[in-house]
Enzyme design. Structure first.
Site, short mmCIF file in Angstrom:
data_model
loop_
_atom_site.label_atom_id
_atom_site.label_comp_id
_atom_site.label_asym_id
_atom_site.label_seq_id
_atom_site.Cartn_x
_atom_site.Cartn_y
_atom_site.Cartn_z
N LEU A 30 -70.67 -16.02 -29.36
CA LEU A 30 -71.69 -16.36 -28.38
C LEU A 30 -71.18 -16.28 -26.93
O LEU A 30 -71.94 -15.98 -26.02
CB LEU A 30 -72.24 -17.77 -28.63
CG LEU A 30 -72.93 -17.99 -29.98
CD1 LEU A 30 -73.46 -19.40 -30.09
CD2 LEU A 30 -74.06 -16.98 -30.16
N GLY A 31 -69.93 -16.58 -26.71
CA GLY A 31 -69.41 -16.54 -25.35
C GLY A 31 -68.04 -17.19 -25.29
O GLY A 31 -67.56 -17.79 -26.25
N GLY A 34 -63.47 -21.01 -19.68
CA GLY A 34 -62.28 -21.78 -19.39
C GLY A 34 -61.94 -22.82 -20.43
O GLY A 34 -60.77 -23.15 -20.63
N MET A 35 -62.92 -23.36 -21.14
CA MET A 35 -62.67 -24.41 -22.11
C MET A 35 -62.36 -23.87 -23.50
O MET A 35 -61.64 -24.49 -24.27
CB MET A 35 -63.88 -25.34 -22.20
CG MET A 35 -64.14 -26.12 -20.93
SD MET A 35 -62.81 -27.28 -20.58
CE MET A 35 -62.90 -28.30 -22.02
N GLY A 36 -62.94 -22.73 -23.85
CA GLY A 36 -62.72 -22.20 -25.18
C GLY A 36 -63.70 -21.09 -25.50
O GLY A 36 -64.28 -20.47 -24.61
N VAL A 38 -67.08 -19.86 -28.03
CA VAL A 38 -68.22 -20.38 -28.78
C VAL A 38 -68.70 -19.33 -29.78
O VAL A 38 -68.83 -18.15 -29.44
CB VAL A 38 -69.38 -20.75 -27.84
CG1 VAL A 38 -70.49 -21.46 -28.62
CG2 VAL A 38 -68.89 -21.60 -26.69
N LYS A 52 -67.79 -24.56 -31.00
CA LYS A 52 -66.90 -24.29 -29.88
C LYS A 52 -65.47 -24.69 -30.23
O LYS A 52 -65.21 -25.85 -30.56
CB LYS A 52 -67.36 -25.06 -28.65
CG LYS A 52 -66.54 -24.77 -27.40
CD LYS A 52 -67.23 -25.35 -26.17
CE LYS A 52 -66.73 -24.67 -24.91
NZ LYS A 52 -67.54 -25.01 -23.74
N ASP A 146 -70.62 -30.71 -14.91
CA ASP A 146 -70.64 -29.25 -14.82
C ASP A 146 -72.04 -28.71 -15.13
O ASP A 146 -72.20 -27.72 -15.84
CB ASP A 146 -69.61 -28.64 -15.77
CG ASP A 146 -69.31 -27.17 -15.44
OD1 ASP A 146 -69.54 -26.78 -14.28
OD2 ASP A 146 -68.83 -26.45 -16.32
#
Length: 588
Positions: A30-31, A34-36, A38, A52, A146
């Site tokens: 899915l995408g 910066g965090m991880g 998905v 995620k 965010d």
């Protein structure tokens, strides 16, 4: 990064992607951010979820794990109509992960980028729904931190807010100690940009930015380098030009002082007051083209499931019950619930900026019990960030500054030779008198730079001008306003700040010494021209003379640069300008 390609097809897994996580077989990507990363997966019962996985460097940080555990537990308490419920998670494994219900709809960012700004009624319903989501999130003790268009997904029965509760976990990790900020600069609040404590009012500021983006196609503080956007957020008023009058209350959300912003409950009431008719959330609340996009996502998810992309084996834990999210048909105060992209083409459907008279047929998504998030990336943006642009590397210049590039000697020699010729012809004085009216081409185009200066113009002074990095000013403007570089125009400007230096596009800048008094006379006589002056050569009160091609002369008084506590990068100067103080330079 969109999760559905043309024709409604998901992005396939990359070679480096895992095939399964804790028994959930991963069906598509899915995408990532910066965090991880998905992924799309499914529960054993066939319900789509967004799973995620957290980046390895975050996983190795003990403080992140502690915060992540706390935030996931808090997120489980968030069970609103406009949020994505937590389905499953693992905070203790080698690589933590979190699964939420999948939202079969585009993000607000991709919808506006593709179809343009939303109609007023759609924006009001969007704001009311997101405000309701914030109300529930804040009640669980979470500040989103965010909120931005990529974290607001659009479905047929209203918006969904995703990725809440994770940014705070990352905010305390070692990454932030190296100058990396968790969050998106264009949608940060002034207090977040300045590193001050974050409160629920910070999310309201981001909501105002989201409203501006949805209603006019671009944020209220423009785009460009992150440090320039942060400077405008902290120091300048928002640009809400082009925003429909019904959305005027958005300016309150963007107040610099957190105490001056409305609460989410007040935002909901303001949305209802601004709407000429009761706000109704239905399958027709979005333009038709966006509704078709939602249908493609639903079909793509069903096709993947039918193709055999189901769970590889039952998950290792009992899944918590998922609350129903039936479409809301009537929004009231109790139920209704920020590269930065350019303005795009007109919306596919404005409907006169009012609710459509005849709603289209409902979208076929009734079987999806709880639509929710395609968890879009949460970007980590270092700031201040150097501009991504080409510029010749500055060459070292020894101190003192280079010797004068003076052409007086050359013209003096020419003058002596000319005078000798005239005397040889006889009657020097008479000839010179006749020469004043001559149109001889051999002398008229010589570019006489030693002509007498023009009469002294009246000086105009402007104090406290802050010039951000990669910005410039033009002395002809009144007042001179810092402008962002577009297409390399900065290199031809009168004065600009770049790479730790104050520069002149005309290569005629002079650093005065402490014994010199800054005046028009001094600037006219001083010819130790240089291309730029380093900030290391300047102290508060230092003065510089700048000459422009158009004939303006300015005395620049350096007042300092941005303090370390300020996230932006700029120099502060006073300008005294004498316009048309000398003959303009010839370009031919």
């Amino acid at each position: 990064m969109g999760e559905v390609r043309a024709g409604g097809q998901f992005r396939p897994l990359d070679d480096g992607d895992p095939k399964a996580v804790a028994g959930y077989r991963l069906a598509a990507r899915l995408g990532s951010g910066g965090m991880g990363t998905v992924y799309l997966s499914y529960t054993p019962g066939g319900h789509p979820i967004a799973l995620k996985t957290i980046r390895p460097e975050l996983s190795e940080d003990p403080e992140f794990r502690r915060r992540f555990r706390q935030e996931v537990q808090a997120a489980q308490r968030v069970q609103g109509l406009y949020t994505a419920p937590v389905i499953d998670y693992d905070t203790e494994g080698d690589r933590p992960w979190l699964a939420t219900a999948y939202v079969p709809g585009p993000s607000l960012h991709s919808a506006v980028a593709e179809h343009g700004a939303l109609p007023v009624t759609s924006v009001l319903l969007l704001l009311a729904g997101v405000a309701e989501a914030l109300k529930v999130i804040h009640a669980a003790g979470i500040v989103h931190r965010d909120l931005k268009p990529t974290n607001v997904l659009l479905t047929s029965d209203g918006p969904r807010v995703i990725d809440f509760g994770i940014a705070r976990a990352a905010d305390a990790t070692a990454l932030t100690g190296t100058g990396v900020s968790i969050g998106t600069p264009a949608f940060m609040s002034p207090e977040q940009a300045a590193g001050k404590p974050i409160t629920p009012a910070s999310d309201v500021f981001a909501l105002g930015q989201v409203a501006a983006y949805a209603g006019r196609g671009s944020g209220a503080y423009g785009d460009g380098p992150s440090h320039a956007v942060l400077y405008r957020i902290v120091h300048e008023a928002p640009d809400l030009s082009g925003l429909p009058g019904e959305l005027g209350f958005v300016e309150r959300c963007l107040a610099k002082n957190p105490e001056d912003r409305p609460s989410p409950e007040e935002v909901i009431a303001l949305c209802q007051e601004a709407s000429p008719a009761p706000l109704v959330q239905s399958g027709s609340w979005l333009p038709e083209a966006i509704g078709a996009d939602i249908t493609r996502r639903v079909s793509a998810s069903a096709e993947l499931l039918a193709a055999g992309n189901t769970a590889a084996e039952p998950p290792t834990r009992v899944l918590p019950p998922v609350p129903p999210t039936a479409p809301v048909t009537q929004l009231d105060v109790g139920a209704v619930g920020r590269a930065v992209p350019p303005v795009h083409a007109a919306p596919t459907m404005h409907a006169g900026r009012a609710a459509p008279a005849t709603p289209p047929a409902p979208q076929p998504i009734a079987y999806v019990a709880q639509p929710v998030p395609n968890t879009m990336p949460t970007y980590q943006t270092p700031y201040p960030q150097p501009p991504q642009m080409w510029h010749p590397q500055p060459q070292p210049r020894p101190l003192p500054l280079p010797p004068p590039r003076n052409s007086v000697g050359k013209w003096l020699a020419i003058g002596v030779a000319t005078l000798s010729v005239l005397m040889w012809l006889g009657g020097c004085a008479a000839f010179i008198q006749s020469f004043d009216g001559s149109s001889d081409d051999s002398t008229s185009g010589s570019g006489n730079t030693s002509a007498k200066p023009l009469p002294n113009p009246k000086p105009v002074t402007y104090k406290g001008i802050n010039i951000p990095h990669n910005y410039y000013v033009e002395f002809a403007d009144s007042p001179p306003k810092p402008q962002d570089d577009e297409g390399g125009s900065i290199y031809y400007s009168d004065l600009y700040y770049y790479d730790g230096e104050v520069r002149s596009g005309n290569d005629k800048i002079v650093l005065l010494n402490n014994a010199q008094k800054g005046s028009l006379k001094t600037c006219r006589e001083e010819t130790r021209f240089a291309e730029s002056v380093s900030l290391s050569q300047l102290s508060k009160g230092t003065q510089l003379c700048v000459h422009t091609e158009s004939g303006h002369i300015a005395l620049v008084t350096y007042r300092g640069s941005a303090p370390e506590s300020d996230p932006s990068d700029y120099v502060s100067v006073d300008l005294t300008i004498w316009r048309n103080a000398e003959e303009p330079e010839s370009n031919g």
